[in-house]
Design a protein around this motif. Sequence first.
Motif, short mmCIF file in Angstrom:
data_model
loop_
_atom_site.label_atom_id
_atom_site.label_comp_id
_atom_site.label_asym_id
_atom_site.label_seq_id
_atom_site.Cartn_x
_atom_site.Cartn_y
_atom_site.Cartn_z
N GLU A 606 30.43 13.79 39.54
CA GLU A 606 31.19 14.44 40.59
C GLU A 606 32.02 15.59 40.04
O GLU A 606 32.48 15.56 38.89
CB GLU A 606 32.11 13.44 41.30
CG GLU A 606 31.37 12.47 42.21
CD GLU A 606 32.32 11.68 43.10
OE1 GLU A 606 31.82 10.98 43.98
OE2 GLU A 606 33.55 11.78 42.89
N ALA A 607 32.20 16.60 40.88
CA ALA A 607 33.04 17.74 40.53
C ALA A 607 33.56 18.36 41.81
O ALA A 607 33.17 17.96 42.91
CB ALA A 607 32.24 18.75 39.71
N TRP A 608 34.45 19.32 41.68
CA TRP A 608 34.95 20.03 42.85
C TRP A 608 35.23 21.47 42.48
O TRP A 608 35.34 21.81 41.30
CB TRP A 608 36.19 19.35 43.42
CG TRP A 608 37.48 19.61 42.68
CD1 TRP A 608 38.38 20.60 42.93
CD2 TRP A 608 38.01 18.85 41.59
NE1 TRP A 608 39.44 20.52 42.06
CE2 TRP A 608 39.25 19.45 41.24
CE3 TRP A 608 37.59 17.73 40.88
CZ2 TRP A 608 40.05 18.97 40.20
CZ3 TRP A 608 38.38 17.26 39.85
CH2 TRP A 608 39.59 17.87 39.52
N VAL A 609 35.35 22.33 43.48
CA VAL A 609 35.64 23.75 43.29
C VAL A 609 36.95 24.08 43.97
O VAL A 609 37.19 23.69 45.12
CB VAL A 609 34.51 24.63 43.86
CG1 VAL A 609 34.87 26.11 43.71
CG2 VAL A 609 33.19 24.34 43.16
N VAL A 610 37.81 24.79 43.25
CA VAL A 610 39.09 25.24 43.80
C VAL A 610 39.22 26.73 43.53
O VAL A 610 38.71 27.24 42.52
CB VAL A 610 40.26 24.46 43.17
CG1 VAL A 610 40.33 24.66 41.66
CG2 VAL A 610 41.59 24.83 43.82
N LYS A 611 39.87 27.44 44.42
CA LYS A 611 40.04 28.88 44.25
C LYS A 611 41.46 29.19 43.82
O LYS A 611 42.43 28.77 44.46
CB LYS A 611 39.72 29.64 45.54
CG LYS A 611 39.68 31.15 45.34
CD LYS A 611 39.28 31.89 46.61
CE LYS A 611 39.15 33.39 46.35
NZ LYS A 611 38.86 34.16 47.59
N HIS A 612 41.59 29.94 42.72
CA HIS A 612 42.88 30.46 42.27
C HIS A 612 42.74 31.98 42.17
O HIS A 612 41.90 32.48 41.41
CB HIS A 612 43.27 29.89 40.91
CG HIS A 612 43.51 28.41 40.93
ND1 HIS A 612 44.49 27.82 41.70
CD2 HIS A 612 42.89 27.40 40.25
CE1 HIS A 612 44.47 26.51 41.51
NE2 HIS A 612 43.52 26.23 40.64
N ALA A 613 43.55 32.70 42.95
CA ALA A 613 43.44 34.16 43.03
C ALA A 613 42.01 34.53 43.41
O ALA A 613 41.49 34.03 44.39
CB ALA A 613 43.90 34.80 41.72
N SER A 614 41.33 35.35 42.60
CA SER A 614 39.97 35.77 42.97
C SER A 614 38.89 34.90 42.36
O SER A 614 37.70 35.17 42.56
CB SER A 614 39.75 37.22 42.52
OG SER A 614 39.79 37.31 41.10
N LEU A 615 39.27 33.86 41.63
CA LEU A 615 38.29 33.08 40.87
C LEU A 615 38.10 31.68 41.46
O LEU A 615 39.05 31.02 41.90
CB LEU A 615 38.74 32.95 39.42
CG LEU A 615 38.85 34.25 38.63
CD1 LEU A 615 39.45 33.99 37.26
CD2 LEU A 615 37.49 34.93 38.50
N PHE A 616 36.83 31.23 41.42
CA PHE A 616 36.48 29.87 41.83
C PHE A 616 36.27 29.03 40.56
O PHE A 616 35.40 29.33 39.75
CB PHE A 616 35.21 29.88 42.68
CG PHE A 616 35.35 30.58 44.00
CD1 PHE A 616 35.72 29.88 45.14
CD2 PHE A 616 35.12 31.95 44.11
CE1 PHE A 616 35.86 30.52 46.36
CE2 PHE A 616 35.26 32.60 45.33
CZ PHE A 616 35.62 31.89 46.45
N TRP A 617 37.09 27.99 40.43
CA TRP A 617 37.05 27.12 39.26
C TRP A 617 36.34 25.83 39.64
O TRP A 617 36.69 25.19 40.65
CB TRP A 617 38.45 26.79 38.78
CG TRP A 617 39.29 27.96 38.37
CD1 TRP A 617 39.68 29.02 39.15
CD2 TRP A 617 39.88 28.18 37.08
NE1 TRP A 617 40.47 29.88 38.43
CE2 TRP A 617 40.61 29.38 37.16
CE3 TRP A 617 39.88 27.46 35.89
CZ2 TRP A 617 41.32 29.90 36.07
CZ3 TRP A 617 40.59 27.97 34.81
CH2 TRP A 617 41.29 29.18 34.90
N THR A 618 35.36 25.41 38.84
CA THR A 618 34.64 24.16 39.07
C THR A 618 35.10 23.13 38.03
O THR A 618 34.99 23.38 36.82
CB THR A 618 33.13 24.36 38.96
OG1 THR A 618 32.72 25.34 39.93
CG2 THR A 618 32.37 23.06 39.22
#
Length: 668
Positions: A606-618
């Motif tokens: 399992e993983a998730w994606v979060v957005k910080h500023a202009s970047l999507f972090w997985t």
Amino acid sequence: MDVTPVANSETEKPLQTVPAVLAPAGNRASFLAALAAGAEAIYCGLKSFSARMEAKNFTLGELAALTALAHAKGTRVFVTFNTLITSGELDEAGRLLGQLQREVQPDAVIVQDLAMAPLVRQTGFAGEVIWSTLANVTFPAALDLIRQRLAADTVVLPRELTIDEIKTMAAACPPGLGLEVFIHGALCYGVSGRCYWSSFLGGKSGLRGRCVQPCRRIYSQHPDGGRRLFSCQDLSLDVLVKVLRSIPQIRAWKIEGRKKSPHYVYYTVTAYRMLRDHPGDPQMKKSALELLARSLGRPGTHYHFLSQRPQNPVNTQDSTGSGLLVGRVKGDRRNPFFNPHEELLPGDLLRIGYEDAPGHRIERIGRAVPKGGRQFFASSAGSVPKGTPVFLIDRREKALDEQLKRLEAELPPERPAGPEPPVFRARLPKPARPPHKAVEIRVGRQPAARDREDPIGLWLSPEAVRGLPDRGQSRAWWWLPPVIFPDEEPEYRSLLEIICNRGGRTFVVNAPWQVALFGERRDLALWAGPFCNLASPLALESAAALGLAGAIVSPELGGDEYRMLPRHSPIPLGIVIGGDWPLCVARTAAPELALDTAFRSPKGEEAWVVKHASLFWTYPNWRLDLRDRQEELRRAGYGLFVYLVEPVPKHITLKERPGVWNWQGGLQ
């Protein structure tokens, strides 16, 4: 790099330059196909230190003969030396670079690791140095620094940039520095140099050319089943490249594809030479687009190129598999067949289905099959489900085959192996004094109540700056993001100025070039962050020359590699000892992907994606954890221990599982 001038018009417009079409070559046939298509430059790799280790690549003797033929035809040759290099590999890398100079004499090497700058000097390599897109040179101020401090000749821009951002980068180019821009080929979901997915899950590092492409797999997040939530279409700028032709700093249009066939290389090079040389000819445009459509790549996208009309490269409703769709499986399980949409030629290579789907296989056509005819599969293919797509993935037309044979006949004979090359010993820097006291910091997104401790770490953002009182600035370690895009540079400069005016003095840069954002200030402590991917004493020596006072080393290393690094590090070292490490950082996300929500792999990861500023972090739902090795690492010479803290979304359950990454198996 030499460029061909375009004659001045009668109105005496400034001279423009014609960019070279830079072709990929992963084997001899593809190299010759690039020559047959008229490529002005070819890039290729050796059997080691290449960021496409799954390509066949070349021996020194084979490459020497091919390079001699290319030079005789006026074509330049660039050799990829663009992998992460560890301490134990410096001597071998230097020896090979020296052999490359003596036996092949390529026009340039393509590099990503800071260790290559001193290795180029120590070995006396005489060609140009091109900094790969993996080096993550993404904002204007970086260009002058990389030219002045590392004597770079060319920088390969990231594929995520818009045309407006490319123009901004071009305008910032100092004299003597040129740019390469990708115009066609596979797209990675993560920003180049910022993807650890393959390494974190299976030990095969993308920074070492061994990526197993976990982004291409099916993941489930919705009740309606799995989708390819991260699998990108190919970049294909096609007719839009005419805009790039007017930017004189762009020296080359680069085609991705060192694992591709001669057919692909010949068709794409020919098409883009037509689009470059005949921008106003509608018939040439039509012919070029037909060639690209039949080049056997994936479906194409302009990606972010057009600022006003960006395209999301992740299309979960369509196939992103490579090859030309030529039919679907029919019949029953005993006698599967398909009716090709077009004629199949002897030697055509077919891919049935997808690698992660039942019945996947590769088959070669033994005899011609007419359009609409019937092609049966081997009896062992009885498990292929009805409706499975069939793709044409390689073809060798008779005319192209004849051209390759003629070029093969022109190749000079490979010289017999000479005497054993001289032993090379990399000159290593003197080690820094070991720290008297270890320092631990937790790095988060916002100041927390517990951050009364000294020191604290914060990711740089307007919210974090507002949330930390002035009295906390002097003890804060401010972490810059792993990617800063051209239009973001002014904002980050402004934030850094605010922090410095409020007493902030310690910063962690996550690309070496981010030191350029601080100007000539000498009263700051700048550390290289883990996203700088530093893995050897020579890389650390380059970091010190750039003005970095310390370095948090690459998180991909194995235990032995970690132990070895402090012995010759010229600057103090830190390490990420635990916490939330991202699988990748990207500039895009599929519209269907729900942020802050778990998605699952076929293996249940399992993983998730979060957005910080202009970047999507997985992020994976288990943490990196080397805390039980902390005392051993302290004795080895590490003085800074970092724990990364990412807010975990609701409904995400973190697993208790070993988070040692490559500690036991080493960096592959």
